[in-house]
Scaffold this active site. Sequence first.
Site, mmCIF file in Angstrom:
data_model
loop_
_atom_site.group_PDB
_atom_site.id
_atom_site.type_symbol
_atom_site.label_atom_id
_atom_site.label_comp_id
_atom_site.label_asym_id
_atom_site.label_seq_id
_atom_site.Cartn_x
_atom_site.Cartn_y
_atom_site.Cartn_z
ATOM 1 N N ILE A 172 0.849 -1.203 0.000
ATOM 2 C CA ILE A 172 0.000 0.000 0.000
ATOM 3 C C ILE A 172 0.880 1.246 0.000
ATOM 4 O O ILE A 172 0.674 2.180 -0.774
ATOM 5 C CB ILE A 172 -0.935 0.032 1.229
ATOM 6 C CG1 ILE A 172 -1.920 -1.126 1.181
ATOM 7 C CG2 ILE A 172 -1.670 1.359 1.312
ATOM 8 C CD1 ILE A 172 -2.793 -1.257 2.432
ATOM 9 N N ARG A 177 -3.436 -9.860 6.990
ATOM 10 C CA ARG A 177 -4.399 -10.961 6.966
ATOM 11 C C ARG A 177 -4.132 -11.837 5.742
ATOM 12 O O ARG A 177 -3.885 -11.336 4.655
ATOM 13 C CB ARG A 177 -5.822 -10.395 6.870
ATOM 14 C CG ARG A 177 -6.872 -11.478 6.909
ATOM 15 C CD ARG A 177 -8.270 -10.918 7.044
ATOM 16 N NE ARG A 177 -8.744 -10.305 5.813
ATOM 17 C CZ ARG A 177 -10.041 -10.158 5.543
ATOM 18 N NH1 ARG A 177 -10.945 -10.556 6.412
ATOM 19 N NH2 ARG A 177 -10.423 -9.580 4.434
ATOM 20 N N ARG A 211 -10.265 -11.559 11.004
ATOM 21 C CA ARG A 211 -9.578 -10.347 11.438
ATOM 22 C C ARG A 211 -9.223 -10.393 12.922
ATOM 23 O O ARG A 211 -8.219 -9.825 13.340
ATOM 24 C CB ARG A 211 -10.435 -9.116 11.123
ATOM 25 C CG ARG A 211 -10.600 -8.913 9.639
ATOM 26 C CD ARG A 211 -11.674 -7.919 9.304
ATOM 27 N NE ARG A 211 -11.177 -6.557 9.314
ATOM 28 C CZ ARG A 211 -11.355 -5.708 10.295
ATOM 29 N NH1 ARG A 211 -11.998 -6.065 11.376
ATOM 30 N NH2 ARG A 211 -10.889 -4.491 10.230
ATOM 31 N N ASN A 221 -1.488 -7.197 16.621
ATOM 32 C CA ASN A 221 -1.578 -5.788 16.251
ATOM 33 C C ASN A 221 -1.721 -4.854 17.443
ATOM 34 O O ASN A 221 -1.291 -3.702 17.373
ATOM 35 C CB ASN A 221 -2.694 -5.608 15.228
ATOM 36 C CG ASN A 221 -2.226 -6.086 13.866
ATOM 37 O OD1 ASN A 221 -1.154 -5.679 13.419
ATOM 38 N ND2 ASN A 221 -2.974 -6.967 13.237
ATOM 39 N N VAL A 264 -4.416 2.572 9.003
ATOM 40 C CA VAL A 264 -4.874 1.783 7.859
ATOM 41 C C VAL A 264 -4.772 0.286 8.146
ATOM 42 O O VAL A 264 -5.640 -0.499 7.762
ATOM 43 C CB VAL A 264 -4.024 2.133 6.609
ATOM 44 C CG1 VAL A 264 -4.431 1.288 5.410
ATOM 45 C CG2 VAL A 264 -4.133 3.623 6.292
ATOM 46 N N ASN A 307 -5.059 -3.314 9.454
ATOM 47 C CA ASN A 307 -6.225 -3.969 10.073
ATOM 48 C C ASN A 307 -5.892 -4.746 11.337
ATOM 49 O O ASN A 307 -4.790 -5.255 11.465
ATOM 50 C CB ASN A 307 -6.847 -4.935 9.047
ATOM 51 C CG ASN A 307 -7.707 -4.183 8.061
ATOM 52 O OD1 ASN A 307 -8.391 -3.234 8.416
ATOM 53 N ND2 ASN A 307 -7.641 -4.608 6.808
ATOM 54 N N ASP A 341 -14.015 1.749 1.655
ATOM 55 C CA ASP A 341 -15.375 1.205 1.608
ATOM 56 C C ASP A 341 -16.340 2.245 1.020
ATOM 57 O O ASP A 341 -17.231 1.912 0.233
ATOM 58 C CB ASP A 341 -15.829 0.815 3.024
ATOM 59 C CG ASP A 341 -14.747 0.019 3.749
ATOM 60 O OD1 ASP A 341 -14.482 -1.105 3.343
ATOM 61 O OD2 ASP A 341 -14.132 0.574 4.689
ATOM 62 N N ARG A 389 -15.843 2.322 -2.591
ATOM 63 C CA ARG A 389 -16.418 1.104 -3.179
ATOM 64 C C ARG A 389 -17.932 1.256 -3.316
ATOM 65 O O ARG A 389 -18.520 0.896 -4.346
ATOM 66 C CB ARG A 389 -16.108 -0.102 -2.281
ATOM 67 C CG ARG A 389 -14.668 -0.563 -2.374
ATOM 68 C CD ARG A 389 -14.308 -1.538 -1.252
ATOM 69 N NE ARG A 389 -12.986 -2.103 -1.459
ATOM 70 C CZ ARG A 389 -12.268 -2.716 -0.523
ATOM 71 N NH1 ARG A 389 -12.754 -2.837 0.701
ATOM 72 N NH2 ARG A 389 -11.076 -3.204 -0.797
ATOM 73 N N HIS A 423 -14.409 -1.265 9.749
ATOM 74 C CA HIS A 423 -13.878 -1.656 8.439
ATOM 75 C C HIS A 423 -13.729 -3.182 8.442
ATOM 76 O O HIS A 423 -12.641 -3.725 8.588
ATOM 77 C CB HIS A 423 -12.532 -0.973 8.179
ATOM 78 C CG HIS A 423 -11.872 -1.493 6.921
ATOM 79 N ND1 HIS A 423 -12.395 -1.291 5.673
ATOM 80 C CD2 HIS A 423 -10.752 -2.229 6.739
ATOM 81 C CE1 HIS A 423 -11.620 -1.870 4.774
ATOM 82 N NE2 HIS A 423 -10.624 -2.459 5.395
HETATM 83 C C1 LMR Z 1 -9.615 -4.218 2.194
HETATM 84 O O1 LMR Z 1 -10.686 -3.738 2.580
HETATM 85 O O2 LMR Z 1 -9.339 -4.336 0.993
HETATM 86 C C2 LMR Z 1 -8.659 -4.737 3.204
HETATM 87 O O3 LMR Z 1 -8.813 -4.081 4.406
HETATM 88 C C3 LMR Z 1 -8.844 -6.207 3.325
HETATM 89 C C4 LMR Z 1 -8.019 -6.810 4.431
HETATM 90 O O4 LMR Z 1 -8.608 -7.278 5.408
HETATM 91 O O5 LMR Z 1 -6.783 -6.797 4.330
#
Ligand code: LMR
Length: 325
Positions: A8, A84, A90, A97, A121, A123, A151, A154, A179
């Site tokens: 990222i 992940r 998660r 984490n 950012v 997770n 999201d 999206r 998230h």
């Molecule tokens: C995503 O929404 O694309 C990521 O957060 C997915 C993830 O859990 O790594």
Amino acid sequence: MLLTPVAIAYSLLYSIAKGDVFGKDQPIILVLLDITPMLPVLDGVVMELQDCALPLLREVIPTDKVEVGFKDLDAAILVGSMPRKEGMERKDLLKANVAIFKTQGEALEKYAKKTVKVLVVGNPANTNCLIASKSAPSIPKENFSCLTRLDHNRARSQVAMRVGVPSDCVKNVIIWGNHSSTQYPDVHHAIVNNHGKEMSAFDAVNDESWLKGDFITTVQQRGAAVIKARKLSSAMSAAKAICDHMRDIWFGTPDGEWVSMGIYSTGNSYGVPNDLMYSFPVMIKNKTWKVVDGLAINDFSRGKMDGTAAELVDERDTALTFLGA
Ligand code: LMR
């Protein structure tokens, strides 16, 4: 500015360094923090940034030391976390984490400016953000946010594709909550410019069962779908969302438009439990967000907002036991 050079961050650096986030006249110093074994890789990233010959980029500082990485930061983007893998829940990530974000919060407390804007950012982003903010008590909670803009983007795009308009013709979608797959993408207040005519998303889409069914699950499951297809989690779209989120913090949201971000829930007017990082619709001015209050919430929405809140309460309570450990 601080980043780690996971996929990222690699996608993000160029946009930041060329002025897409903090403005075309803002010189940039990038501080790249990573774990020691990654330092040779970081050197390659530094070389590439130099080779871009970007006029705003004044310095790149690669480091594995938090006292260097967090020193005097104006903005911190905490991208790195235990990643992940396909099929992994998660929650499995939570324990590892908590340790990472406690360390980063403590370093922010010690070395960053008190005005630093922190975007989490990695997770599980909401709970990681909460842990970081609790570990940096002298930095205002309002300075911490976590990414649900991916999201939000999206949701916007799904509606736009369904109606057959460009994505900027859809505004004011909302992501409520976590998230994660319990998030609630809500279009009850969204507006679509449908080939020149402004209307509600429900009228523009004209398919309530899709909007209350597949639309929601598609957005909720999109991260997992990308992982399944790419065998890697989203990077390009996540980097774009990070840029959108930080740019809006820096320069504000357009008049009449809100965006979604995970922010500290205490004092909210939507009946969301206190002491969570929960995604709300916000408008931003002068680098300060304000939750958009007074939106009508029907029973359908209420149930989904409460469901994602319950997951966050559970994550928080589990994380706090790890924090004490
Ligand atoms: C995503 O929404 O694309 C990521 O957060 C997915 C993830 O859990 O790594």
